[in-house]
Each structure stands twice: as C-alpha cells, then as structure tokens.
Design a protein around this motif. Structure first.
Motif, mmCIF file in Angstrom:
data_model
loop_
_atom_site.group_PDB
_atom_site.id
_atom_site.type_symbol
_atom_site.label_atom_id
_atom_site.label_comp_id
_atom_site.label_asym_id
_atom_site.label_seq_id
_atom_site.Cartn_x
_atom_site.Cartn_y
_atom_site.Cartn_z
ATOM 1 N N ASP A 489 0.850 -1.198 0.000
ATOM 2 C CA ASP A 489 0.000 0.000 0.000
ATOM 3 C C ASP A 489 0.887 1.250 0.000
ATOM 4 N N SER A 522 -4.999 -3.558 0.288
ATOM 5 C CA SER A 522 -4.883 -3.456 -1.169
ATOM 6 C C SER A 522 -4.592 -4.859 -1.695
ATOM 7 N N GLU A 526 -8.869 -7.389 -8.284
ATOM 8 C CA GLU A 526 -9.856 -6.315 -8.229
ATOM 9 C C GLU A 526 -11.281 -6.865 -8.289
ATOM 10 N N ASN A 567 -11.341 -4.456 0.142
ATOM 11 C CA ASN A 567 -10.297 -4.310 -0.872
ATOM 12 C C ASN A 567 -10.313 -2.891 -1.434
ATOM 13 N N LYS A 569 -8.852 -1.572 -3.788
ATOM 14 C CA LYS A 569 -8.773 -1.460 -5.244
ATOM 15 C C LYS A 569 -10.119 -1.696 -5.930
ATOM 16 N N GLN A 574 -13.852 1.959 -3.313
ATOM 17 C CA GLN A 574 -13.403 3.310 -3.659
ATOM 18 C C GLN A 574 -14.570 4.291 -3.588
#
Length: 626
Positions: A489, A522, A526, A567, A569, A574
C-alpha cells in the motif's frame, strides 16, 4: 442297567438360578453350547479313529441335527459323535463343572493337534436349563459292547438314569421347553440363532421342524428336497490366502455381512505362532458419513461365534471395518461370552494393528493410483486410527493423503514441497469447497492449492497432526489474508488511518453493528470487494464449544472474532471511501450488500439476513434501470 436315581454333585443347590441369570448374558447361547458340544463329540471320535483306536465301520457321515417339534414343545440336538457310557454320564453330567473336553485333551495331548476341541468348562450342557423345564439325554458310546444310557433331569438337583434304547453311536439331547423357552418354539428364531453362533462350525448342521406341513407342488405331491446345512464347515478364512480368489473373498463378504456393495479390499490374517489367529478384515465402501459410525467384526473361538466388536481384541479404530477373526487361544471366561482380563489379548490387538498398517503401506507403494481411488472411503478409518493409536500412526504417517481442490492427492510433505517459496510450513484447507470457493479462487490465482478436510473427524485429526508435527500449522482458507494476495500500500500512515476510520464509521452505521471489525487492504485481485476472515484459533475454539456443549452453545457467549476485510482497489470500496462523509440511502445499501456478499462466501446467512439481502438486491437492480 437298572434305573438309578441320585443327586447332582455340585457345591451349591443354587447352581441353576446362577446359570439362568448370571452365567450367560443371552438365553439363546444354549443353542451354541449344545451344538459346540455335539461338534466336540464328533471331533473326539474322529481323532480316535485316526489313531486306530476305534473302527467306525464306515459310519463317517458326521453331522449335527437340530429338530424342533412345536406340538410336543421339544427341541432336540443329535450328533453321531463319541457318545457316553453310564460311567461317563456320571462323571461329565452328574458332576457339574467337569469337562469331557478337558479330560480328553489330557489323555491325547501328545497324539496330535487338539486345538479343535472346543469345550473347556463342562457347564455348557447346563445352559439348556435356561429354557427347558426337563432335559433328557439318550446316548450310546463308541466303545464295543457299550449299552445305551438315558438320563433325565427336571432342573432340580435330582436326576434319573436308566438303560437307553439308542442303537447308533452318538448322543441325542431333548429339551422340553418351558415358559422361558417360549421364543424357541419359533422356526425362524431357532434357525437364525444357529446361523448367528454356528455359521462356521466344523461339521454340517441340519435343522428341521418335525410337525411342519410338507411343501407340495401344484398337483398336491409332496416335494422332497435335499437338506442343506446351515453352516460353512470350511470357511474362507481357514484357507491359505494363496488358495482364495477375489470372487471368493467378495462372496464370503456378501454372505457373512449381508452387504451387497463390494468391499474396497481386504486383509487375510493367517498366523500360527506365537498364537493361532486367522481371519479376514474388509474395508467396506461407505455410502454416507454415518456409515463410519461402526462396522462389524465377528470374533470366533475355534469356529464358535463369541461376540461382535470385542474391544479387548479388536483395536477400537478397527471397529469401523467389517470382518471375521478366529482365535482358538482367546482367554474366554466360563460362559465363553467374555474375555478374561489377560495381557495376551493386547498381543493379539497389536498384531492385528500391525497387519492392517502393513497392508495399507503395501498398497500405497505397489499401487498408489488404486490407493488414491480408495482414499475417500478409507480416510476416516485411517485418520481415526492415527488419533487413537500412536503405533498405528507411526506406521501410516508417510502414507496419509490430502485431497486438493483440483482433485489431486498429496502427502503433507508433497504439499509443502509444491509450495516451496510461497508457504512456510502452512497447509491451507477448506471444510466446504462450495461455500469457500471465493477464498480458494484467490489462492489459486497465486499458485496455492488448498486441501479438502470436510469430514467430521478432520477437526480432531488436524489438531493431532499439529501436535505430532509442531512446526506445521493448518489454516482454513478464510482464516487470514495471505501476503501473496496483497500489494504494497502506497498510502502514508496518517491517510491510511483516516481511511480505515471513515469506512468503519460507514459500516457501523449501515449495519447497526458497533462491534464491527474492519480491515482495509490493497489486494492484487480487483474482483473481490470484501471478505470475512476468522482467526483459525478462534474458529476452532467456537467449533469445539459448539461440539461439546451440543445444542446448548450460545454464540453470544463469546465476542465475535470475525473481521471484514475490504479491498481498496475495488470500485465499490473506492466509492465508499469517496463518499464516506455522506449519509445516503445508496451508500448504506452498498455497504450492507458488500458485507452480506462477504458473509455469504464465509457461511450461510441467517433467515432474517437472507430475507433482507434478497429484498436489497432487488432494490439495487431497480436503481440500475431507473
């Protein structure tokens, strides 16, 4: 001879109540005892004939007959063995606890093999009084010029003896069944009891019902059929292994255990020194996990059935198998029903354990592919044996296999070698390959396989392996996030701390869970927004508490150790990070959905949570098209 009356020579007049209530654990054992005595009588006269001490005059069609007469309420046991003179009746019948077998062995012990003489105590005959009000003996000795003897007793201490009318060598015992013998007026009961105890006795045993209506054909003619013996006089386990075919082993298994699934394989035991033991142990094919609760190993003493699953002789873990073991040297008690406490039985148990371990090792080395095909069926037995018996574990340690999620079988050493540089003495496993598929997939992306440990015994088994190999640790795939899955990270420490606090705030509000534990990582992948992890030690403790407190276990007794790993990512996470300071319906829906999806890959949702999950999923799909 003139009629003679007298009293039985016994130490106590209470011998019959003792026999009826205490000496024998099951009333049906009298059938075993009387047929065993009949077989002994035949063995004795055969031995004398082989030594040239008697001329049988061609009468060598040795057999035992059992005849039931339901009208007369009698059950007869007839043999064409050695018979008895009046002096022998006085000695072996009137004096309780003298054994004709014991006396015979002393006389002829140096003149050949005497192992097949069954009786040793002389009380077997009196088991007849457990079910009979009156017992009669009609016997004729093999001795030249001997007179027949008839003996009569009503279950007290008085008897009558007179000259009998029998003209053929042998003995006929007639039981006049009383109230305690009512059950044995049934043809099926007598037949099944003979088959239970006498299936492998050394002479043919025939059973008939004297007052049964004969079978007729459609024209009313009586059908005369050849009588069939109820027993196998030369069972397969007495033969040399080299003389037995696979089909014979399978047929013996089907007939003995009424199991029409073929066994996986078998072990033929054949030992003469330092003790005499023969038998066959079968590894059955298991249909369900519950099949492993108990198998059935039948223990015999000189072809006479003693009992099923005697733990003093058969190691406990071997009771998952099916088989027959015959050991004439067993130290039985006076009723021939239980073992006397004797260090000798430990030697037998150790020998059987060694033979089983040797067979498994031999199969692994000579045909590993075949061994792997059997593994799912035999692994519960081998694992249980490893836990229960250290000597067995030491012998099979190198052949313990673990099935991986890609359907391969590896030893623990092979697993570690396959993951050199990726795992350090760790073994990842799944207990539910479907439920935990997401975790398995993440590990596979990084070249790590998991082994499948989904049997009820596996929890105890892996703890046992860890105790034996204290440098190896088993970890369920959902117990942590491997460093292989993480990226370094780049976020500074202060920003990272702020991000974690912000997502914790969102999830606590959305889930209404103040104790919600959140970890922000991280991940290289994805595809995963969130996942639940539960530390291995914590989960094992919870499982142990649930197992030992049964239904009384309350999960609320212990704080949850589950952690929601998010996660960074993933686009959804996000989005949450970018809108953490907002309090919108959409943000809460996303947080709730991410959490439930993470839980679903870890364990089933409870009914209320599942209802909310389905409703929320529909709401989110509606928002997609609105």
């Amino acid at each position: 001879m003139s009629t003679e009356k007298g009293s039985l020579s016994i130490h106590s007049e209470n011998i019959f109540p003792i026999i009826k209530k205490w000496l024998y654990s099951d009333h049906d054992i009298f059938i075993r005892e009387l047929i065993s005595n009949a077989c002994d009588a035949i063995t004795k006269v055969k031995r004398l004939s082989s030594l040239g001490e008697v001329d049988l005059g061609g009468k060598t069609d040795f057999q035992v007959k059992v005849i039931l007469d339901t009208t007369a309420r009698t059950l007869k046991f007839i043999d064409n063995g050695i018979g008895m003179t009046d002096e022998e009746v006085k000695k072996y019948i009137n004096q309780i606890a003298f054994s004709g077998a014991e006396d015979f062995i002393k006389t002829y012990k140096d003149k050949g093999d005497i192992d097949q003489i069954i009786g040793h105590f002389g009380l077997g005959f009196y088991s007849a009084f457990m079910v009979a009000d009156v017992v009669e003996i009609d016997t004729l000795s093999y001795r030249q010029g001997a007179a027949g003897v008839k003996w009569h007793c009503d279950g007290g201490t008085e008897f009558e003896m007179e000259e009998g009318s029998r003209r053929d060598r042998g003995t006929e015992i007639t039981l006049h069944l009383g109230p305690d013998g009512e059950t044995f007026l049934n043809e099926y009961t007598v037949r099944s009891t003979i088959e239970k105890y006498c299936s492998f006795m050394p002479y043919p045993i025939y059973f008939e019902v004297a007052d049964k209506e004969p079978e007729k054909d459609k024209d009313g003619n009586i059908i005369i059929s050849e009588p069939e013996a109820l027993n196998d006089v030369l069972p397969l386990y007495l033969k040399q292994p080299s003389a037995c075919t696979d089909e014979e082993y399978k047929e013996f298994y089907r007939k003995t255990f009424r199991d029409f699934q073929e066994p996986l394989f078998w072990i033929h035991l054949n030992m003469d020194y330092p003790f005499n033991l023969k038998g066959i142990l079968y590894f059955p094919k298991l249909s369900t996990e519950f099949d492993t609760i108990e198998g059935r190993i039948k223990l015999y003493n000189s072809q006479v059935f003693v009992a099923d699953n005697i733990k003093e002789v058969i190691p406990e873990f071997l009771l998952l198998l099916k088989g027959v073991i015959d050991c004439p040297d067993l130290p039985l008690n006076v009723s021939r029903s239980f073992l006397q406490n004797d260090g000798f039985t430990k030697k037998i148990s150790d020998y059987i354990t060694k033979k089983v371990a040797d067979k498994l090792n031999g199969l692994f080395k000579s045909d590993r592919e075949g061994f792997e095909k059997f593994w799912d069926d035999i692994s519960p037995f081998i694992k249980y044996g490893s836990i229960k018996d250290d000597k067995f574990y030491e012998k099979v340690e190198a052949i313990l296999l673990y099935k991986t999620t890609d359907e391969k079988h590896v030893t623990i050493q092979e697993y570690l070698e396959n993951h050199t540089g990726k795992l350090d003495k760790q073994v990842y496993y799944v207990s539910d390959p479907v439920q935990q598929a997401q975790y398995v997939g993440l590990l596979k992306e990084h070249g790590v396989e998991a082994v499948i440990l989904d049997h009820s015994i596996d929890s105890a088994f892996i703890s046992h392996i860890e105790a034996k190999k204290n440098d190896i640790h088993f970890k369920r795939v959902d117990s942590d996030i491997s460093d292989l899955m993480k990226e370094k990270d780049q976020t500074d420490e202060e920003t990272g701390k702020t991000e974690v606090e912000s997502v914790i705030k969102v999830f606590k509000r959305a889930l209404a869970k103040e104790d919600c534990k959140v970890q922000l990582e991280s991940l290289k992948s994805e595809d995963v927004a969130g996942m639940i992890i539960l530390a291995e030690d914590s989960r094992r403790m919870q499982e142990m508490m649930k197992r030992y407190s049964m239904g009384g276990f309350n999960p609320g007794m212990f704080p949850s150790e589950e952690t929601l790993v998010l996660n960074k990512k993933h686009p959804l996470i996000q989005y949450i990070l970018g809108h953490a300071n907002e309090e919108t319906e959409l943000l809460d829906l996303i947080a709730q959905q991410v959490y439930d999806l993470a839980v679903l890959s870890h364990k089933p949702l409870d009914p209320e949570a599942m209802t909310k999950f389905i409703k929320r999923s529909n709401e989110l799909m509606k928002k997609m098209i609105s």
